[in-house]
Motif scaffolding. Sequence first.
Motif, PDB file in Angstrom:
ATOM      1  N   PHE A  86      40.339  -1.315 -23.447  1.00  0.00           N
ATOM      2  CA  PHE A  86      40.261  -2.729 -23.799  1.00  0.00           C
ATOM      3  C   PHE A  86      41.638  -3.306 -24.102  1.00  0.00           C
ATOM      4  O   PHE A  86      41.986  -4.402 -23.650  1.00  0.00           O
ATOM      5  CB  PHE A  86      39.345  -2.889 -25.014  1.00  0.00           C
ATOM      6  CG  PHE A  86      39.188  -4.304 -25.492  1.00  0.00           C
ATOM      7  CD1 PHE A  86      38.361  -5.194 -24.824  1.00  0.00           C
ATOM      8  CD2 PHE A  86      39.864  -4.756 -26.623  1.00  0.00           C
ATOM      9  CE1 PHE A  86      38.204  -6.502 -25.267  1.00  0.00           C
ATOM     10  CE2 PHE A  86      39.713  -6.058 -27.074  1.00  0.00           C
ATOM     11  CZ  PHE A  86      38.883  -6.931 -26.392  1.00  0.00           C
ATOM     12  N   SER A  87      42.447  -2.574 -24.867  1.00  0.00           N
ATOM     13  CA  SER A  87      43.772  -3.084 -25.236  1.00  0.00           C
ATOM     14  C   SER A  87      44.679  -3.231 -24.017  1.00  0.00           C
ATOM     15  O   SER A  87      45.533  -4.122 -23.978  1.00  0.00           O
ATOM     16  CB  SER A  87      44.427  -2.185 -26.295  1.00  0.00           C
ATOM     17  OG  SER A  87      44.753  -0.912 -25.772  1.00  0.00           O
ATOM     18  N   ASP A  88      44.486  -2.391 -23.014  1.00  0.00           N
ATOM     19  CA  ASP A  88      45.255  -2.537 -21.770  1.00  0.00           C
ATOM     20  C   ASP A  88      44.917  -3.863 -21.080  1.00  0.00           C
ATOM     21  O   ASP A  88      45.797  -4.539 -20.535  1.00  0.00           O
ATOM     22  CB  ASP A  88      44.960  -1.381 -20.821  1.00  0.00           C
ATOM     23  CG  ASP A  88      45.641  -0.081 -21.232  1.00  0.00           C
ATOM     24  OD1 ASP A  88      46.539  -0.122 -22.097  1.00  0.00           O
ATOM     25  OD2 ASP A  88      45.261   0.974 -20.681  1.00  0.00           O
ATOM     26  N   ILE A  89      43.634  -4.220 -21.097  1.00  0.00           N
ATOM     27  CA  ILE A  89      43.210  -5.497 -20.506  1.00  0.00           C
ATOM     28  C   ILE A  89      43.808  -6.667 -21.276  1.00  0.00           C
ATOM     29  O   ILE A  89      44.318  -7.632 -20.684  1.00  0.00           O
ATOM     30  CB  ILE A  89      41.671  -5.589 -20.488  1.00  0.00           C
ATOM     31  CG1 ILE A  89      41.093  -4.567 -19.512  1.00  0.00           C
ATOM     32  CG2 ILE A  89      41.213  -7.003 -20.122  1.00  0.00           C
ATOM     33  CD1 ILE A  89      39.590  -4.401 -19.610  1.00  0.00           C
ATOM     34  N   ILE A  90      43.766  -6.597 -22.600  1.00  0.00           N
ATOM     35  CA  ILE A  90      44.332  -7.673 -23.421  1.00  0.00           C
ATOM     36  C   ILE A  90      45.838  -7.761 -23.211  1.00  0.00           C
ATOM     37  O   ILE A  90      46.400  -8.855 -23.037  1.00  0.00           O
ATOM     38  CB  ILE A  90      44.013  -7.443 -24.915  1.00  0.00           C
ATOM     39  CG1 ILE A  90      42.497  -7.510 -25.155  1.00  0.00           C
ATOM     40  CG2 ILE A  90      44.725  -8.476 -25.783  1.00  0.00           C
ATOM     41  CD1 ILE A  90      41.852  -8.820 -24.818  1.00  0.00           C
ATOM     42  N   ALA A  91      46.515  -6.626 -23.208  1.00  0.00           N
ATOM     43  CA  ALA A  91      47.969  -6.623 -23.064  1.00  0.00           C
ATOM     44  C   ALA A  91      48.401  -7.196 -21.715  1.00  0.00           C
ATOM     45  O   ALA A  91      49.430  -7.876 -21.622  1.00  0.00           O
ATOM     46  CB  ALA A  91      48.507  -5.205 -23.223  1.00  0.00           C
ATOM     47  N   THR A  92      47.614  -6.959 -20.671  1.00  0.00           N
ATOM     48  CA  THR A  92      47.936  -7.515 -19.358  1.00  0.00           C
ATOM     49  C   THR A  92      47.962  -9.036 -19.403  1.00  0.00           C
ATOM     50  O   THR A  92      48.882  -9.678 -18.884  1.00  0.00           O
ATOM     51  CB  THR A  92      46.923  -7.034 -18.311  1.00  0.00           C
ATOM     52  OG1 THR A  92      46.963  -5.609 -18.239  1.00  0.00           O
ATOM     53  CG2 THR A  92      47.241  -7.608 -16.940  1.00  0.00           C
ATOM     54  N   GLY A  93      46.956  -9.628 -20.036  1.00  0.00           N
ATOM     55  CA  GLY A  93      46.932 -11.087 -20.176  1.00  0.00           C
ATOM     56  C   GLY A  93      48.065 -11.603 -21.035  1.00  0.00           C
ATOM     57  O   GLY A  93      48.689 -12.629 -20.719  1.00  0.00           O
ATOM     58  N   LEU A  94      48.354 -10.907 -22.129  1.00  0.00           N
ATOM     59  CA  LEU A  94      49.445 -11.334 -23.012  1.00  0.00           C
ATOM     60  C   LEU A  94      50.788 -11.288 -22.287  1.00  0.00           C
ATOM     61  O   LEU A  94      51.640 -12.176 -22.470  1.00  0.00           O
ATOM     62  CB  LEU A  94      49.488 -10.451 -24.267  1.00  0.00           C
ATOM     63  CG  LEU A  94      48.257 -10.483 -25.171  1.00  0.00           C
ATOM     64  CD1 LEU A  94      48.450  -9.545 -26.361  1.00  0.00           C
ATOM     65  CD2 LEU A  94      47.953 -11.898 -25.644  1.00  0.00           C
ATOM     66  N   TYR A  95      50.972 -10.254 -21.476  1.00  0.00           N
ATOM     67  CA  TYR A  95      52.199 -10.151 -20.694  1.00  0.00           C
ATOM     68  C   TYR A  95      52.329 -11.329 -19.730  1.00  0.00           C
ATOM     69  O   TYR A  95      53.399 -11.909 -19.554  1.00  0.00           O
ATOM     70  CB  TYR A  95      52.225  -8.827 -19.938  1.00  0.00           C
ATOM     71  CG  TYR A  95      53.416  -8.672 -19.032  1.00  0.00           C
ATOM     72  CD1 TYR A  95      54.650  -8.266 -19.530  1.00  0.00           C
ATOM     73  CD2 TYR A  95      53.312  -8.951 -17.668  1.00  0.00           C
ATOM     74  CE1 TYR A  95      55.751  -8.143 -18.698  1.00  0.00           C
ATOM     75  CE2 TYR A  95      54.407  -8.824 -16.830  1.00  0.00           C
ATOM     76  CZ  TYR A  95      55.618  -8.420 -17.359  1.00  0.00           C
ATOM     77  OH  TYR A  95      56.707  -8.307 -16.526  1.00  0.00           O
ATOM     78  N   ASN A  96      51.226 -11.703 -19.096  1.00  0.00           N
ATOM     79  CA  ASN A  96      51.253 -12.839 -18.175  1.00  0.00           C
ATOM     80  C   ASN A  96      51.575 -14.142 -18.902  1.00  0.00           C
ATOM     81  O   ASN A  96      52.299 -14.997 -18.376  1.00  0.00           O
ATOM     82  CB  ASN A  96      49.908 -12.956 -17.452  1.00  0.00           C
ATOM     83  CG  ASN A  96      49.695 -11.858 -16.432  1.00  0.00           C
ATOM     84  OD1 ASN A  96      50.649 -11.276 -15.924  1.00  0.00           O
ATOM     85  ND2 ASN A  96      48.438 -11.546 -16.146  1.00  0.00           N
ATOM     86  N   ILE A  97      51.033 -14.292 -20.105  1.00  0.00           N
ATOM     87  CA  ILE A  97      51.360 -15.476 -20.905  1.00  0.00           C
ATOM     88  C   ILE A  97      52.845 -15.479 -21.237  1.00  0.00           C
ATOM     89  O   ILE A  97      53.527 -16.508 -21.137  1.00  0.00           O
ATOM     90  CB  ILE A  97      50.514 -15.506 -22.193  1.00  0.00           C
ATOM     91  CG1 ILE A  97      49.038 -15.740 -21.855  1.00  0.00           C
ATOM     92  CG2 ILE A  97      51.017 -16.580 -23.156  1.00  0.00           C
ATOM     93  CD1 ILE A  97      48.101 -15.509 -23.024  1.00  0.00           C
ATOM     94  N   GLN A  98      53.364 -14.319 -21.624  1.00  0.00           N
ATOM     95  CA  GLN A  98      54.793 -14.243 -21.941  1.00  0.00           C
ATOM     96  C   GLN A  98      55.650 -14.603 -20.742  1.00  0.00           C
ATOM     97  O   GLN A  98      56.622 -15.354 -20.850  1.00  0.00           O
ATOM     98  CB  GLN A  98      55.154 -12.836 -22.423  1.00  0.00           C
ATOM     99  CG  GLN A  98      56.633 -12.732 -22.799  1.00  0.00           C
ATOM    100  CD  GLN A  98      57.108 -11.320 -22.966  1.00  0.00           C
ATOM    101  OE1 GLN A  98      56.334 -10.375 -22.816  1.00  0.00           O
ATOM    102  NE2 GLN A  98      58.385 -11.153 -23.252  1.00  0.00           N
TER     103      GLN A  98
END
Length: 297
Positions: free
Chosen positions: A219-231
Amino acid sequence: MEYLVFDVGGTAIKYALMNDDLEMLEKGKVPTPMDSLDSFKKIIAEIYEKYESRVDGIAMSLPGLINKHTNKVQVPGALMYNLGTDILSELKSVTTDRFTIENDAKCAALCEVTYGSLKGTDVGAVCIIGTGIGGGITVGDNVFTGSHGFASEFSYLVSCDWEKKTNGYDGKWGMSGSANMLSQYVGEAVGETEKIDGIKAFEYINNGDERALAALKRFSDIIATGLYNIQATVDPEKIAIGGGISQQPILHEYIQKSLDDIYERMPIPIPRVQIVPCQYFNDSNLIGALANYKKYY
């Protein structure tokens, strides 16, 4: 000065009588009507009548998107009966002309940038992990809304294999990264035969069950992927994580590990964003709605 502030959700309408010091002088909660706009208007009007003589006006946090050009609800969230309506005009007709409405996640962002964990940032972002992923991008002390008001609707970001999905919501970040999905991942991993909720999921996680921890990593990998895209899109100084499950410290620990793994795989040292918890949890929408009202009036 006193204000009547609403936080409308898919299950309940929370409301509070608030003052300029953010004190909640009175609080209440009623079930959200799911049958019709008329029922919704009736409940708001009845609550307003109790405080009409005391308040300067009404501030509301509401699910969905009000199109900035048409003033009509384009994305209704949980309240399908709002679709295509000029909801602000409808509610003013039974209450007062001094009335503001903003998207619930953008209220949370405005709360955090005005009073909370994003205060003082030049650029920031908020991600609210719930039944979807709401959010807001902050520039200075304002929330960026985009040309239609659709900016930072993070649930609609494509997360994976969208072209293989038949439902338009499938393959979007708001589905794969929802709090419900974490519970599903944990339940499947530990062999639960029936659906479990977030409380039960975090019992497994916080007890150190290796199967549950592997599900949390997924789950955290999925969240981190989106956060990276936002960054990569807006380069925020901080991203504040909110929603009920954000009060679990281990979630932040795992998200940070997953994000660090993305950075470490990059061949160049790109800037790193700071992940922080939202400062205001259950009250963030109420506080942000009031902040929005005070900006307007």
